[in-house]
Scaffold this motif. Structure first.
Motif, mmCIF file in Angstrom:
data_model
loop_
_atom_site.group_PDB
_atom_site.id
_atom_site.type_symbol
_atom_site.label_atom_id
_atom_site.label_comp_id
_atom_site.label_asym_id
_atom_site.label_seq_id
_atom_site.Cartn_x
_atom_site.Cartn_y
_atom_site.Cartn_z
ATOM 1 N N GLU A 32 0.826 -1.210 0.000
ATOM 2 C CA GLU A 32 0.000 0.000 0.000
ATOM 3 C C GLU A 32 0.863 1.264 0.000
ATOM 4 O OE1 GLU A 32 -2.294 -0.739 3.452
ATOM 5 O OE2 GLU A 32 -3.491 -2.322 2.501
ATOM 6 N N ASP A 33 1.954 1.268 0.777
ATOM 7 C CA ASP A 33 2.827 2.438 0.816
ATOM 8 C C ASP A 33 3.511 2.654 -0.525
ATOM 9 O OD1 ASP A 33 2.163 2.961 3.416
ATOM 10 O OD2 ASP A 33 4.215 2.915 4.183
ATOM 11 N N THR A 34 3.902 1.566 -1.173
ATOM 12 C CA THR A 34 4.518 1.691 -2.487
ATOM 13 C C THR A 34 3.545 2.321 -3.471
ATOM 14 O OG1 THR A 34 5.930 -0.231 -2.086
ATOM 15 C CG2 THR A 34 5.588 0.413 -4.385
ATOM 16 N N ARG A 35 2.315 1.889 -3.430
ATOM 17 C CA ARG A 35 1.297 2.441 -4.334
ATOM 18 C C ARG A 35 1.012 3.906 -4.019
ATOM 19 N NH1 ARG A 35 -1.632 -0.169 -7.848
ATOM 20 N NH2 ARG A 35 -0.966 -2.153 -6.953
ATOM 21 N N ARG A 36 1.010 4.249 -2.736
ATOM 22 C CA ARG A 36 0.718 5.626 -2.322
ATOM 23 C C ARG A 36 1.883 6.567 -2.621
ATOM 24 N NH1 ARG A 36 2.087 8.155 2.278
ATOM 25 N NH2 ARG A 36 2.710 6.191 3.280
ATOM 26 N N LEU A 37 3.109 6.126 -2.305
ATOM 27 C CA LEU A 37 4.274 6.993 -2.444
ATOM 28 C C LEU A 37 4.805 7.056 -3.872
ATOM 29 C CD1 LEU A 37 6.198 5.800 0.752
ATOM 30 C CD2 LEU A 37 5.038 8.005 0.453
ATOM 31 N N LEU A 38 4.631 5.956 -4.608
ATOM 32 C CA LEU A 38 5.210 5.855 -5.942
ATOM 33 C C LEU A 38 4.182 5.337 -6.940
ATOM 34 C CD1 LEU A 38 8.438 4.122 -4.639
ATOM 35 C CD2 LEU A 38 8.346 6.457 -5.537
ATOM 36 N N PRO A 39 3.080 6.051 -7.099
ATOM 37 C CA PRO A 39 1.987 5.524 -7.929
ATOM 38 C C PRO A 39 2.384 5.234 -9.368
ATOM 39 C CG PRO A 39 1.677 7.869 -7.470
ATOM 40 C CD PRO A 39 2.792 7.397 -6.579
ATOM 41 N N GLU A 40 3.327 6.003 -9.918
ATOM 42 C CA GLU A 40 3.708 5.799 -11.310
ATOM 43 C C GLU A 40 4.664 4.625 -11.488
ATOM 44 O OE1 GLU A 40 5.205 9.429 -12.858
ATOM 45 O OE2 GLU A 40 3.290 10.495 -12.664
ATOM 46 N N SER A 41 5.253 4.159 -10.385
ATOM 47 C CA SER A 41 6.231 3.072 -10.456
ATOM 48 C C SER A 41 5.772 1.806 -9.747
ATOM 49 C CB SER A 41 7.562 3.523 -9.829
ATOM 50 O OG SER A 41 8.016 4.714 -10.408
ATOM 51 N N ALA A 42 4.604 1.846 -9.118
ATOM 52 C CA ALA A 42 4.180 0.749 -8.245
ATOM 53 C C ALA A 42 4.080 -0.586 -8.966
ATOM 54 C CB ALA A 42 2.842 1.091 -7.590
ATOM 55 N N ASP A 43 3.861 -0.560 -10.281
ATOM 56 C CA ASP A 43 3.751 -1.818 -11.022
ATOM 57 C C ASP A 43 5.077 -2.561 -11.104
ATOM 58 O OD1 ASP A 43 1.068 -1.606 -11.410
ATOM 59 O OD2 ASP A 43 1.179 -0.918 -13.490
ATOM 60 N N MET A 44 6.170 -1.928 -10.698
ATOM 61 C CA MET A 44 7.453 -2.634 -10.670
ATOM 62 C C MET A 44 7.526 -3.610 -9.498
ATOM 63 S SD MET A 44 10.349 0.087 -11.920
ATOM 64 C CE MET A 44 10.491 0.911 -10.349
ATOM 65 N N GLN A 45 6.604 -3.484 -8.551
ATOM 66 C CA GLN A 45 6.614 -4.373 -7.388
ATOM 67 C C GLN A 45 6.158 -5.772 -7.795
ATOM 68 O OE1 GLN A 45 3.841 -3.585 -3.986
ATOM 69 N NE2 GLN A 45 5.773 -3.167 -2.946
ATOM 70 N N ILE A 46 6.791 -6.783 -7.216
ATOM 71 C CA ILE A 46 6.398 -8.162 -7.522
ATOM 72 C C ILE A 46 5.015 -8.454 -6.974
ATOM 73 C CG2 ILE A 46 8.794 -8.934 -7.588
ATOM 74 C CD1 ILE A 46 8.206 -10.322 -4.844
ATOM 75 N N SER A 47 4.422 -9.530 -7.445
ATOM 76 C CA SER A 47 3.103 -9.949 -6.976
ATOM 77 C C SER A 47 3.231 -10.810 -5.719
ATOM 78 C CB SER A 47 2.392 -10.756 -8.066
ATOM 79 O OG SER A 47 3.088 -11.962 -8.316
ATOM 80 N N PRO A 48 2.162 -10.941 -4.943
ATOM 81 C CA PRO A 48 2.220 -11.789 -3.745
ATOM 82 C C PRO A 48 2.600 -13.231 -4.045
ATOM 83 C CG PRO A 48 0.291 -10.371 -3.651
ATOM 84 C CD PRO A 48 0.884 -10.197 -5.025
ATOM 85 N N GLU A 49 2.151 -13.769 -5.187
ATOM 86 C CA GLU A 49 2.499 -15.156 -5.500
ATOM 87 C C GLU A 49 3.981 -15.294 -5.823
ATOM 88 O OE1 GLU A 49 -0.043 -13.643 -9.072
ATOM 89 O OE2 GLU A 49 0.083 -13.352 -6.900
ATOM 90 N N GLN A 50 4.579 -14.256 -6.393
ATOM 91 C CA GLN A 50 6.031 -14.284 -6.597
ATOM 92 C C GLN A 50 6.761 -14.248 -5.259
ATOM 93 O OE1 GLN A 50 6.000 -10.899 -9.454
ATOM 94 N NE2 GLN A 50 7.557 -12.077 -10.513
ATOM 95 N N ALA A 51 6.279 -13.407 -4.353
ATOM 96 C CA ALA A 51 6.921 -13.300 -3.038
ATOM 97 C C ALA A 51 6.915 -14.632 -2.314
ATOM 98 C CB ALA A 51 6.222 -12.232 -2.202
ATOM 99 N N SER A 52 5.781 -15.322 -2.321
ATOM 100 C CA SER A 52 5.713 -16.601 -1.614
ATOM 101 C C SER A 52 6.599 -17.643 -2.288
ATOM 102 C CB SER A 52 4.262 -17.088 -1.524
ATOM 103 O OG SER A 52 3.689 -17.270 -2.800
ATOM 104 N N LEU A 53 6.730 -17.589 -3.616
ATOM 105 C CA LEU A 53 7.615 -18.512 -4.322
ATOM 106 C C LEU A 53 9.072 -18.265 -3.932
ATOM 107 C CD1 LEU A 53 8.192 -20.688 -6.455
ATOM 108 C CD2 LEU A 53 8.212 -18.862 -8.174
ATOM 109 N N LEU A 54 9.483 -17.001 -3.853
ATOM 110 C CA LEU A 54 10.857 -16.687 -3.483
ATOM 111 C C LEU A 54 11.176 -17.163 -2.068
ATOM 112 C CD1 LEU A 54 11.172 -13.103 -4.990
ATOM 113 C CD2 LEU A 54 12.361 -15.158 -5.786
ATOM 114 N N THR A 55 10.245 -16.973 -1.156
ATOM 115 C CA THR A 55 10.453 -17.458 0.213
ATOM 116 C C THR A 55 10.578 -18.972 0.235
ATOM 117 O OG1 THR A 55 9.200 -15.585 1.119
ATOM 118 C CG2 THR A 55 9.515 -17.484 2.558
ATOM 119 N N LEU A 56 9.705 -19.639 -0.503
ATOM 120 C CA LEU A 56 9.718 -21.105 -0.546
ATOM 121 C C LEU A 56 11.019 -21.633 -1.147
ATOM 122 C CD1 LEU A 56 7.819 -23.505 0.140
ATOM 123 C CD2 LEU A 56 7.065 -23.433 -2.238
ATOM 124 N N LEU A 57 11.499 -20.996 -2.211
ATOM 125 C CA LEU A 57 12.756 -21.416 -2.829
ATOM 126 C C LEU A 57 13.925 -21.243 -1.869
ATOM 127 C CD1 LEU A 57 12.483 -20.019 -6.470
ATOM 128 C CD2 LEU A 57 12.698 -22.413 -5.820
#
Length: 218
Positions: A32-57
């Motif tokens: 939410e902070d990324t979207r609020r502070l950097l609305p034009e760049s927020a799409d560079m953030q990974i998705s939740p499913e990517q985050a869980s995959l990275l943790t699992l790996l």
């Protein structure tokens, strides 16, 4: 609303999240902070499913040493750091103080800041300064797309046998199929061809978020 795998509608994405690790309160605040502070760049953030995959790996590899190229506001680094072994360390490469100041704040709150070393410099300079020994357990490449092949060629020989390299945005929003690709899509297309022919790894491409390549070092 968070980034999600492009082929999923909102209902299917919600179902996916309900049947896997959902972002916790801190991760949701970071999103939410990324979207609020950097609305034009927020799409560079990974998705939740990517985050869980990275943790699992990271957990599956019992990773002691991980490298990230392109940190943005720190969601992917947080995911990797949470999966490291107790003595594990993560090296993050980025050039933006604006983005990584947000990352540092959330790493501290998550209690993982001592596991993470952030180097603010061109990533190639940082990678080329590393020891040449193959000791990296896990890498995540998610930076400027025109640099992907160069980053790959620094990381692969430094990755231990059985270690993994994860590369983001390998579908380039579907633009890899365009006959007249823009510079980013062209760079991704060339990287995909290059990685596929690389005999040092075995790999698969997965339609997660904007596409990821998951490669294992021989």
């Amino acid at each position: 609303m968070t980034r999600k795998s492009a082929q999923l509608d909102e209902q299917l994405h919600e179902y996916l999240l309900e049947h896997g690790p959902r972002p916790d309160a801190l991760q949701r605040e970071l999103i939410e902070d990324t979207r609020r502070l950097l609305p034009e760049s927020a799409d560079m953030q990974i998705s939740p499913e990517q985050a869980s995959l990275l943790t699992l790996l990271a957990k599956a590899l019992r990773a002691e040493y991980a490298v990230e190229v392109g940190t943005f506001t720190g969601y992917s680094a947080l995911a990797i750091a949470r999966g490291l072994s107790k003595s594990g360390r993560l090296l993050c490469c980025d050039v933006s103080t604006e983005y990584t100041d947000v990352a540092r704040h959330f790493w501290h709150r998550a209690g993982v800041s001592e596991r993470i070393e952030l180097r603010l410099a061109p990533a190639l300079r940082t990678l080329r300064a590393l020891e040449s020994d193959p000791v990296i357990d896990l890498s995540f490449i998610d930076a400027d797309k025109t640099g992907y092949i160069a980053y790959w060629n620094e990381i692969v020989p430094r990755t231990r046998p059985g270690g993994f390299i994860v590369v983001d945005n390998v579908l380039a929003g579907g633009r890899v199929l365009d006959e007249r690709r823009d510079e980013t899509a062209h760079a991704i297309h060339e990287f995909n061809r290059y990685a596929l022919r690389d005999q040092r790894v075995e790999l698969t491409m997965l339609p997660i978020s904007d596409g990821i390549t998951l490669a294992r070092r021989h």
